[in-house]
Write a protein that holds these residues in place. Sequence first.
Motif, PDB file in Angstrom:
ATOM      1  N   CYS A  55      55.258  87.218  47.095  1.00  0.00           N
ATOM      2  CA  CYS A  55      55.155  86.241  48.193  1.00  0.00           C
ATOM      3  C   CYS A  55      56.388  86.258  49.099  1.00  0.00           C
ATOM      4  O   CYS A  55      56.420  85.561  50.120  1.00  0.00           O
ATOM      5  N   ALA A  99      50.763  79.343  42.129  1.00  0.00           N
ATOM      6  CA  ALA A  99      50.445  77.927  41.888  1.00  0.00           C
ATOM      7  C   ALA A  99      49.799  77.743  40.516  1.00  0.00           C
ATOM      8  O   ALA A  99      50.172  76.839  39.756  1.00  0.00           O
ATOM      9  N   ASP A 117      50.039  83.668  46.485  1.00  0.00           N
ATOM     10  CA  ASP A 117      50.401  82.258  46.588  1.00  0.00           C
ATOM     11  C   ASP A 117      49.571  81.418  45.620  1.00  0.00           C
ATOM     12  O   ASP A 117      50.086  80.537  44.927  1.00  0.00           O
ATOM     13  N   ARG A 118      48.268  81.709  45.564  1.00  0.00           N
ATOM     14  CA  ARG A 118      47.404  80.981  44.623  1.00  0.00           C
ATOM     15  C   ARG A 118      47.734  81.342  43.177  1.00  0.00           C
ATOM     16  O   ARG A 118      47.665  80.505  42.277  1.00  0.00           O
ATOM     17  N   GLN A 149      55.894  85.464  42.734  1.00  0.00           N
ATOM     18  CA  GLN A 149      56.897  84.912  43.654  1.00  0.00           C
ATOM     19  C   GLN A 149      57.557  86.011  44.472  1.00  0.00           C
ATOM     20  O   GLN A 149      57.753  85.867  45.692  1.00  0.00           O
ATOM     21  N   SER A 156      52.314  78.464  37.617  1.00  0.00           N
ATOM     22  CA  SER A 156      53.285  77.376  37.435  1.00  0.00           C
ATOM     23  C   SER A 156      52.710  76.297  36.523  1.00  0.00           C
ATOM     24  O   SER A 156      53.410  75.754  35.658  1.00  0.00           O
TER      25      SER A 156
END
Length: 270
Positions: free
Chosen positions: A212, A182, A178-179, A209, A185
Amino acid sequence: GKGVGQGDTALTAHARISEALLGADMREPVRRELLIALSDAHGDAASAAWDAGLRARAREHFIRGMDCAGAGCDPLRAVISLDGLGRLELDVAQPNEALKFFQLGVAAAPTALARSKLEYDCAWSFGLLGLATDAVHTLRRARDSCDAARDEPRPWKHFASTLPHVEGCTYFALRRFDRAAAALSVAVDGAGHAALCTVSNLGLLAAAQLQCGEMRLGLATATRVIGLAKRLRSMSVRGGLAPLQEAAAAQRDSACQDLAREVATLRRVA
């Protein structure tokens, strides 16, 4: 466009011809300028060789570029070459060897911003070694170094866009997807200037992604990266799609299995 390896050959020839000028009589300031120009020429040749999959030649150019920078009294260029040598080691899955180059670069960096880049790369190496505490601590230190030097000129072009990329790579190595997503992106948004950087960022973002569980988003990002990668004749970039292939292959979804096969084919063509 040029075939794979042609750009590397031309830049290598340019560097060698320029080296021959060092044998001429010249004043010391002129000699220093020539050495700095040579360091840049070897850096360009190293990048071209690496992109063509010629890692041994790239290593030779980075080492010679570092030597020229040292002789020309330019520690920043020497540190950039050290960073390149470390990244080559990461490219062949040798994070322990890479870490040695990055730590040398941290110690020799002439500016806080240059030091922060090397600290980010140290964090990535720690992440690949599975040393989560060291990786996160070093990431924090790298951010602090960067924040403390906001007013410094950028040590090289597009410097700022490389930092979120390395942060994303670090979190990906730590399986904190998830980190990683981020950070990557942000890296994608900041690296629109270069197709190679965009493919690298998008490929890892799509992998994060999928890891996740964001299947629809991951597949859409993967479609973008495959379209771009097919237009590039870069062995290093296509080879860098391995995490995407692995992430897609790990999913039971039929679209992900198709994606894994497509990426595998793309990497073989490289």
